[in-house]
Scaffold this motif. Structure first.
Motif, PDB file in Angstrom:
ATOM      1  N   UNK A 133     -34.422  12.183 -44.615  1.00  0.00           N
ATOM      2  CA  UNK A 133     -34.274  13.271 -45.691  1.00  0.00           C
ATOM      3  C   UNK A 133     -34.618  12.761 -47.145  1.00  0.00           C
ATOM      4  N   UNK A 134     -35.063  13.769 -47.938  1.00  0.00           N
ATOM      5  CA  UNK A 134     -35.293  13.287 -49.506  1.00  0.00           C
ATOM      6  C   UNK A 134     -33.960  13.850 -50.013  1.00  0.00           C
ATOM      7  N   UNK A 140     -33.155  11.845 -61.167  1.00  0.00           N
ATOM      8  CA  UNK A 140     -33.466  12.832 -60.167  1.00  0.00           C
ATOM      9  C   UNK A 140     -33.183  12.175 -58.774  1.00  0.00           C
ATOM     10  N   UNK A 141     -33.469  13.019 -57.768  1.00  0.00           N
ATOM     11  CA  UNK A 141     -33.244  12.413 -56.377  1.00  0.00           C
ATOM     12  C   UNK A 141     -32.281  11.726 -55.955  1.00  0.00           C
ATOM     13  N   UNK A 142     -31.165  12.083 -56.255  1.00  0.00           N
ATOM     14  CA  UNK A 142     -29.630  11.597 -56.025  1.00  0.00           C
ATOM     15  C   UNK A 142     -29.030  12.318 -54.810  1.00  0.00           C
ATOM     16  N   UNK A 143     -28.252  11.493 -53.995  1.00  0.00           N
ATOM     17  CA  UNK A 143     -27.381  11.952 -52.974  1.00  0.00           C
ATOM     18  C   UNK A 143     -26.158  12.752 -53.361  1.00  0.00           C
ATOM     19  N   UNK A 177     -42.860  11.558 -48.981  1.00  0.00           N
ATOM     20  CA  UNK A 177     -42.739  11.055 -47.410  1.00  0.00           C
ATOM     21  C   UNK A 177     -41.077  10.723 -47.259  1.00  0.00           C
ATOM     22  N   UNK A 178     -40.848  10.684 -45.909  1.00  0.00           N
ATOM     23  CA  UNK A 178     -39.811  10.434 -45.527  1.00  0.00           C
ATOM     24  C   UNK A 178     -40.069   9.135 -44.369  1.00  0.00           C
ATOM     25  N   UNK A 179     -38.816   8.534 -43.997  1.00  0.00           N
ATOM     26  CA  UNK A 179     -38.825   7.401 -42.770  1.00  0.00           C
ATOM     27  C   UNK A 179     -39.838   6.573 -43.332  1.00  0.00           C
ATOM     28  N   UNK A 180     -40.024   6.050 -44.505  1.00  0.00           N
ATOM     29  CA  UNK A 180     -40.907   4.869 -44.789  1.00  0.00           C
ATOM     30  C   UNK A 180     -40.364   3.627 -44.431  1.00  0.00           C
ATOM     31  N   UNK A 181     -40.985   2.482 -43.773  1.00  0.00           N
ATOM     32  CA  UNK A 181     -40.812   1.454 -43.394  1.00  0.00           C
ATOM     33  C   UNK A 181     -41.402   0.140 -43.919  1.00  0.00           C
ATOM     34  N   UNK A 182     -42.278   0.425 -44.825  1.00  0.00           N
ATOM     35  CA  UNK A 182     -43.378  -0.530 -45.241  1.00  0.00           C
ATOM     36  C   UNK A 182     -42.839  -1.192 -46.519  1.00  0.00           C
ATOM     37  N   UNK A 183     -43.580  -1.940 -47.129  1.00  0.00           N
ATOM     38  CA  UNK A 183     -43.384  -2.698 -48.093  1.00  0.00           C
ATOM     39  C   UNK A 183     -44.543  -2.821 -49.201  1.00  0.00           C
TER      40      UNK A 183
END
Length: 206
Positions: free
Chosen positions: A111-112, A166-169, A24-30
């Motif tokens: 974005x991921x 993985x999952x690098x910018x 998922x994207x735009x995660x704001x929790x903890x």
């Protein structure tokens, strides 16, 4: 004949629901809440879970029925993709079969990141592959960064010395390998093995 209890359970637990959803994207929790298809147990999150980018504080968890709720004490970085590799931290209750899919990914931005750096680490003297060594990626290219600051992304070599981060910018990194015995994400020149790759690596180049 004596009772055998039936065939041994070799089926790993599966995630049926999660909050947030994986990828998922735009995660704001903890918190991360995972619900499984069977009862599970958790074995040492601190030792078995690799989080990249690394967290400053250890993960905490509680188990409720077939669910585990993982608490994140850190303030997560904005616009960053986080990769949780659970390894064998979550297993079924009776036979200890590890989770069938041990990667959990989310982004705090829209974005991921999807790029990867991979390779193999070998001993400088014997040229044999080296297992269980930490790989550190730094956006800070100063040589002293590995002594003073935490890495931006991390990985670890497997039994064959191979690693995949993985999952690098799409950004330039310096790469170090550290035998991080105390797991503090810093290199101790008096006690830990060390290596580095000359030059800068950008996962978007190849």
């Amino acid at each position: 004949m004596p009772l055998t209890g039936g065939e041994k359970d070799t089926t790993p637990p599966k995630i049926e629901e999660s909050s947030p959803r994986n990828f998922s994207t735009n995660y704001k929790g903890n918190k991360i809440a995972l619900t499984f298809n069977e009862f599970i147990q958790v074995k040492s999150l601190t030792q078995n879970v690799i989080v990249s980018p690394p967290l400053e504080y250890p993960l905490e968890h509680i188990i409720k029925g077939k669910s585990v709720i993982i608490s994140i004490e850190d303030t997560l970085k904005p616009n960053t993709t986080y990769n949780f590799n659970f390894g064998e931290a979550i297993v079924d209750l009776n036979e200890g079969n590890p989770l069938d899919s041990n990667l959990f990914v989310f982004s705090t931005g829209p974005i991921l990141d999807s790029l990867t750096i991979s390779g193999q680490l070998k001993d400088g003297w014997t040229l044999e592959p080296v297992k269980d060594i930490s790989l550190y990626l730094y956006l800070n290219h100063n040589d002293s960064a590995v002594l003073k600051t935490r890495p931006d992304y991390i990985g670890k070599t497997d039994q064959s010395g191979n690693f995949t981060i993985p999952y690098l910018p799409n950004k330039p990194f310096k790469i170090y390998a550290v035998g991080d015995k105390d797991q503090d994400y810093e290199y101790d020149p008096f006690a830990e093995e060390f290596a580095y790759l000359e030059g800068i690596v950008n996962p978007g180049d190849s």
